[in-house]
Design a protein around this motif. Structure first.
Motif, PDB file in Angstrom:
ATOM      1  N   ILE A 105       0.837  -1.205   0.000  1.00 46.80           N
ATOM      2  CA  ILE A 105       0.000   0.000   0.000  1.00 46.80           C
ATOM      3  C   ILE A 105       0.867   1.248   0.000  1.00 46.80           C
ATOM      4  O   ILE A 105       0.630   2.205  -0.755  1.00 46.80           O
ATOM      5  N   PHE A 106       1.900   1.261   0.829  1.00 44.83           N
ATOM      6  CA  PHE A 106       2.797   2.423   0.868  1.00 44.83           C
ATOM      7  C   PHE A 106       3.590   2.535  -0.428  1.00 44.83           C
ATOM      8  O   PHE A 106       3.841   3.633  -0.922  1.00 44.83           O
ATOM      9  N   ARG A 107       4.008   1.404  -0.999  1.00 40.36           N
ATOM     10  CA  ARG A 107       4.717   1.460  -2.285  1.00 40.36           C
ATOM     11  C   ARG A 107       3.830   2.090  -3.353  1.00 40.36           C
ATOM     12  O   ARG A 107       4.285   2.874  -4.183  1.00 40.36           O
ATOM     13  N   GLN A 108       2.551   1.731  -3.322  1.00 40.52           N
ATOM     14  CA  GLN A 108       1.619   2.297  -4.297  1.00 40.52           C
ATOM     15  C   GLN A 108       1.474   3.804  -4.098  1.00 40.52           C
ATOM     16  O   GLN A 108       1.457   4.573  -5.069  1.00 40.52           O
ATOM     17  N   ARG A 109       1.381   4.238  -2.845  1.00 43.00           N
ATOM     18  CA  ARG A 109       1.240   5.673  -2.573  1.00 43.00           C
ATOM     19  C   ARG A 109       2.506   6.438  -2.949  1.00 43.00           C
ATOM     20  O   ARG A 109       2.430   7.560  -3.467  1.00 43.00           O
ATOM     21  N   LEU A 110       3.653   5.846  -2.694  1.00 43.40           N
ATOM     22  CA  LEU A 110       4.905   6.494  -3.092  1.00 43.40           C
ATOM     23  C   LEU A 110       5.013   6.587  -4.611  1.00 43.40           C
ATOM     24  O   LEU A 110       5.462   7.612  -5.154  1.00 43.40           O
ATOM     25  N   ALA A 111       4.590   5.532  -5.310  1.00 45.11           N
ATOM     26  CA  ALA A 111       4.619   5.554  -6.781  1.00 45.11           C
ATOM     27  C   ALA A 111       3.673   6.617  -7.323  1.00 45.11           C
ATOM     28  O   ALA A 111       3.996   7.327  -8.290  1.00 45.11           O
ATOM     29  N   LYS A 112       2.500   6.737  -6.694  1.00 47.73           N
ATOM     30  CA  LYS A 112       1.541   7.755  -7.127  1.00 47.73           C
ATOM     31  C   LYS A 112       2.108   9.154  -6.952  1.00 47.73           C
ATOM     32  O   LYS A 112       1.935  10.026  -7.810  1.00 47.73           O
ATOM     33  N   ALA A 113       2.818   9.372  -5.835  1.00 51.63           N
ATOM     34  CA  ALA A 113       3.439  10.679  -5.604  1.00 51.63           C
ATOM     35  C   ALA A 113       4.516  10.960  -6.652  1.00 51.63           C
ATOM     36  O   ALA A 113       4.628  12.089  -7.168  1.00 51.63           O
ATOM     37  N   GLU A 114       5.303   9.950  -6.984  1.00 52.06           N
ATOM     38  CA  GLU A 114       6.347  10.096  -8.011  1.00 52.06           C
ATOM     39  C   GLU A 114       5.734  10.433  -9.365  1.00 52.06           C
ATOM     40  O   GLU A 114       6.211  11.342 -10.072  1.00 52.06           O
ATOM     41  N   ILE A 115       4.684   9.726  -9.738  1.00 54.20           N
ATOM     42  CA  ILE A 115       4.015   9.986 -11.019  1.00 54.20           C
ATOM     43  C   ILE A 115       3.459  11.406 -11.046  1.00 54.20           C
ATOM     44  O   ILE A 115       3.601  12.136 -12.037  1.00 54.20           O
ATOM     45  N   GLY A 116       2.829  11.827  -9.948  1.00 59.51           N
ATOM     46  CA  GLY A 116       2.269  13.176  -9.887  1.00 59.51           C
ATOM     47  C   GLY A 116       3.327  14.248 -10.041  1.00 59.51           C
ATOM     48  O   GLY A 116       3.121  15.249 -10.739  1.00 59.51           O
ATOM     49  N   LEU A 117       4.490  14.050  -9.418  1.00 61.34           N
ATOM     50  CA  LEU A 117       5.567  15.031  -9.514  1.00 61.34           C
ATOM     51  C   LEU A 117       6.103  15.117 -10.943  1.00 61.34           C
ATOM     52  O   LEU A 117       6.356  16.217 -11.456  1.00 61.34           O
ATOM     53  N   ARG A 118       6.247  13.969 -11.595  1.00 56.72           N
ATOM     54  CA  ARG A 118       6.745  13.999 -12.978  1.00 56.72           C
ATOM     55  C   ARG A 118       5.734  14.664 -13.915  1.00 56.72           C
ATOM     56  O   ARG A 118       6.114  15.418 -14.816  1.00 56.72           O
ATOM     57  N   LEU A 119       4.458  14.395 -13.706  1.00 52.88           N
ATOM     58  CA  LEU A 119       3.433  15.032 -14.536  1.00 52.88           C
ATOM     59  C   LEU A 119       3.446  16.545 -14.346  1.00 52.88           C
ATOM     60  O   LEU A 119       3.258  17.306 -15.311  1.00 52.88           O
ATOM     61  N   MET A 120       3.668  16.996 -13.116  1.00 58.19           N
ATOM     62  CA  MET A 120       3.741  18.435 -12.869  1.00 58.19           C
ATOM     63  C   MET A 120       4.919  19.059 -13.598  1.00 58.19           C
ATOM     64  O   MET A 120       4.826  20.173 -14.122  1.00 58.19           O
TER      65      MET A 120
END
Length: 392
Positions: A279-294
């Motif tokens: 679950i935490f790996r998924q949340r960390l991946a989501k944060a990484e994806i969001g930062l790259r999209l920004m």
């Protein structure tokens, strides 16, 4: 859309990186990594002056006024390397990024000569007097008044959320100068010295224990008649011009600071085993994806050269990063667990990640709330009908 940099630009990156890291490992190592804008304020002002002495204070300005005539790409690179080196936020951000560009765009030659050298050298610190208790996101509702008394403006009213007013030399103020006007009409843009009997600055303690923001009261405060930028009653146009500078190249530097925060969260998750939780790996991946999209969105926004069209990326950027960082703060606390609830020192002193959580609670409020941002996207970006403004 430009997603890369030329060799010459990468050479500039190396130059900037070498200089910044040398300062943070040498003379100014004591301020490296500071996140509070009020901590070591005097040293931070010395840092502003050091930047000015070495030509790194306002690189995007014309060289005539202390800049380097830097290209957009060079400004982006410097903002990124500034954050990457762990250099603390600029205490004269308002002067460099807002007051200076506004003077360059709307000021007279005399006003430029009066203010710009001081801002560029770090010897003149500015703060912003826009928001009021009843006029935050709705800037057109300001009630602070100014009247001419001979060759001076006399100002009465109150401003709020004036960042770093306690260390600032000047404040630019939006005031109503035409009695009976409402909305954007009748407003004037004034430049005022803060060190005078008619101005009272009172700190506002924040949830993280800092006092970056202030209430600023004007009771017969004065400034010369020629201190206005633009014409009398033209303050709204000048203010909107100023706010357009707020979404500039600093967005990429901001994202590098976000990168540092996310990297620290990842390191904490690896250290305490949370990184092994799917679950935490998924949340960390989501944060990484969001930062790259920004990052891609910001590059697209900065690459836009057709200013005749509404830039959808620019309209969505504030709500995007504010919501992402609010979630990042919650992720930080979840990763830390109970450890994140214990301050490092005996006083109200928080380490980076708890401070991120506390500070990010305001990200979706200041600079235009998420609700206001949605209105802008709907009305300006999508052409939808304006929200009802009330029935009289």
């Amino acid at each position: 859309m430009k997603l890369g940099f030329t060799q010459a630009e990468e050479d500039f990156r190396q130059e900037a990186s070498d200089w910044l890291n040398a300062q943070m490992q040498g003379e100014f190592s004591d301020i490296r990594g500071i996140t509070s804008l009020t901590e070591k304020a005097e040293r931070r002002i010395e840092w502003e002056q050091h930047l000015g002495e070495h030509g790194w204070s306002c690189i995007g300005w014309p060289s005539k006024w202390g800049g380097r005539d830097a290209t957009l790409a060079q400004q982006v690179i410097f903002a990124e390397e500034y954050a990457r080196a762990g250099v603390p936020g600029r205490v004269n951000h308002i002067g460099i990024e807002l007051a200076g560009p506004t003077l360059l765009a709307f000021g007279t030659e005399e006003q430029k000569q009066r203010f710009l050298p001081g801002i560029a050298s770090g010897k003149t610190i500015f703060c912003q007097g826009f928001s009021e208790p009843g006029a935050g996101s709705d800037l057109a509702s300001v009630r602070t008044k100014a009247r001419l008394d001979g060759d001076e403006w006399v100002v009465d009213g109150q401003k709020i959320w004036t960042s770093l007013a306690q260390i600032s030399d000047w404040i630019f103020v939006i005031a109503r100068t035409e009695e009976g006007t409402k909305g954007p009409k009748g407003l004037t843009f004034l430049m005022m010295e803060t060190d005078q009997p008619g101005i009272d600055i009172r700190p506002i303690e924040q949830i993280n224990g800092d006092a970056e923001f202030n209430e600023t009261f004007f009771d017969g405060a004065r400034c010369p008649a020629d201190s206005l930028i633009g014409a009398v009653g033209d303050g709204w146009r000048v203010a909107m011009g100023l706010l357009s500078f707020e979404r500039g190249v600093s967005t990429l530097g901001q994202q590098m600071a976000f990168r540092n925060e996310l990297d620290e969260i990842v390191a904490a998750a690896k250290a305490n085993g949370k990184a092994n939780d799917p679950i935490f790996r998924q949340r960390l991946a989501k944060a990484e994806i969001g930062l790259r999209l920004m990052r891609y969105g910001a590059l697209r926004m900065l690459s836009n050269t057709d200013h005749s069209k509404v830039d959808g990326a620019a309209l969505t950027y504030k709500i995007q990063w504010a919501s992402w960082r609010r979630d990042l703060g919650e992720l930080a606390m979840d990763v830390l667990g109970q450890e994140g609830e214990i301050a490092d020192g005996t006083e109200y002193e928080w380490s980076t990640l708890p401070n991120l959580f506390l500070y990010s609670r305001a990200d979706t409020i200041y600079g235009g709330t998420n609700q206001i941002q949605r209105n802008l996207i709907a009305e300006r970006g999508l052409g939808m009908p304006r929200e009802p403004r009330g029935v009289k």
